[in-house]
Design an enzyme around this catalytic site. Structure first.
Site, PDB file in Angstrom:
ATOM      1  N   CYS A 116     -17.047-119.373  42.492  1.00 39.74           N
ATOM      2  CA  CYS A 116     -17.106-118.959  41.088  1.00 39.74           C
ATOM      3  C   CYS A 116     -15.949-118.054  40.687  1.00 39.74           C
ATOM      4  CB  CYS A 116     -18.441-118.282  40.793  1.00 39.74           C
ATOM      5  SG  CYS A 116     -19.876-119.272  41.269  1.00 39.74           S
ATOM      6  N   HIS A 240     -18.131-113.907  34.773  1.00 40.31           N
ATOM      7  CA  HIS A 240     -18.722-115.148  35.253  1.00 40.31           C
ATOM      8  C   HIS A 240     -20.159-115.253  34.761  1.00 40.31           C
ATOM      9  CE1 HIS A 240     -20.239-118.319  37.672  1.00 40.31           C
ATOM     10  NE2 HIS A 240     -20.857-117.538  38.545  1.00 40.31           N
ATOM     11  N   ASN A 270     -24.889-121.734  35.060  1.00 39.88           N
ATOM     12  CA  ASN A 270     -23.798-121.304  35.936  1.00 39.88           C
ATOM     13  C   ASN A 270     -22.929-122.510  36.273  1.00 39.88           C
ATOM     14  OD1 ASN A 270     -22.191-120.536  38.115  1.00 39.88           O
ATOM     15  ND2 ASN A 270     -23.789-119.311  39.087  1.00 39.88           N
TER      16      ASN A 270
END
Length: 313
Positions: A116, A240, A270
């Site tokens: 990520c 994020h 996500n």
């Protein structure tokens, strides 16, 4: 060789598959419901591929970013794609983007995997390569098809992740720019094995939460120290998009209003390396990014990795 050491983002793009999976859709597969998911994560929908390849998402986002930048493709000096799941072991997804979009052949094209944090790693790698190049621009993409590595019977992970891609065209400049990158090798907290029959994301959710709420504020303050600015001077934080509670905790630790933190995980969930560039592209598309704005972006993820940047728009 370039004399500039900073960067500015001159174009953004994003893409998500048309197939939307709501919390109600997931409640038909696993023991969950919309209220349970949304109250704990902030996620209400996510997009999953049907027939698309990861490279299809990357190409769409990259094409939008190049059009938004309005540059000649011949001026590109590097193409980097951040992803945890490329379509092939080889060729790289970046090479396929190069082929499909007919990008120049005299530049490096390759994939990186920092989970990520991948887009933030990619920006810094592209900056370094451009400093040794006679070309002005770099293309950095974050693209993921995480739905292909989810165990749809695991309530702890299948509700969290979505597919999508975001891209940015960067240019070396004399703008103030500072970066923080880090990692701590760990294969217990978050992993996806590459063994036949066991290729699903595994995650210890509480440990990821603790890691994020500690690491993200620390990264923000490191960036502030490097840039020589106060936290109140920052116009926008783009973190994020993993969990709304994480973002709320970061805002509280930084003593900043949640209004300064962009949130779109209710729509996408996500999307790993794609989450920050998707957010930047949406902000740009909505006209919310103004010249001179001070922005801090921070990613964190498997590895464990983290990466952040102070950018002036």
């Amino acid at each position: 060789m370039q004399n500039f050491k900073g960067i500015r983002i001159v174009g953004t793009g994003h893409y998500a598959p048309d197939n939307v999976v709501t919390n109600d859709d997931l409640s038909k597969i696993v023991d969950t419901n919309d209220e349970w998911i949304s109250s704990r994560t902030g996620i209400r929908r996510r997009h999953h591929v049907t027939t698309e390849k990861n490279q299809d998402l990357a190409v769409a986002a990259a094409k939008m970013a190049l059009e938004n930048a309005g540059i000649d493709k011949s001026e590109l000096g590097v193409c980097i794609c951040a992803t945890v799941r490329a379509d092939n072991l080889t060729p790289s997804m970046a090479c396929m983007v190069q082929s499909i979009l007919e990008l120049p052949g005299n530049m490096p094209c390759f994939d990186i995997n920092a989970a990520c944090s991948g887009f933030m790693y990619g920006i810094e790698v592209a900056r370094g390569l451009l400093m040794q190049s006679d070309k002005k621009y770099g293309l950095v993409i974050g693209s993921e098809t995480l739905s292909k590595i989810l165990d749809m019977t695991d309530r702890g992970t299948c509700i969290l992740f979505g597919d999508g891609a975001g891209a940015a065209v960067i240019e070396l400049s004399d703008n103030n720019y500072y970066s923080v990158l880090g990692s701590k090798g760990d294969d217990k907290v978050l992993q996806c094995p590459n063994e036949q029959g066991d290729r699903y994301v595994n995650m210890l959710g509480s440990d990821v939460f603790k890691f994020a709420v500690s690491t993200v504020p620390k990264t923000i303050f490191e960036l502030l120290d490097k840039a020589g600015v106060a936290v109140d001077d920052i116009d926008l934080f783009v973190c994020h998009q993993a969990n709304l509670r994480i973002i709320e905790s970061v805002a509280k630790k930084c003593k900043q209003s949640l209004d300064k933190f962009y949130v779109n995980l209710d729509e996408y969930g996500n999307t790993s390396s794609a989450s920050i560039p998707i957010a930047l592209s949406e902000l740009n598309q909505k006209g919310l990014l103004k010249p001179g704005m001070k922005i801090i972006c921070v990613g964190f993820g498997g590895g464990l990795t983290w990466g952040g940047a102070y950018i002036e728009w």
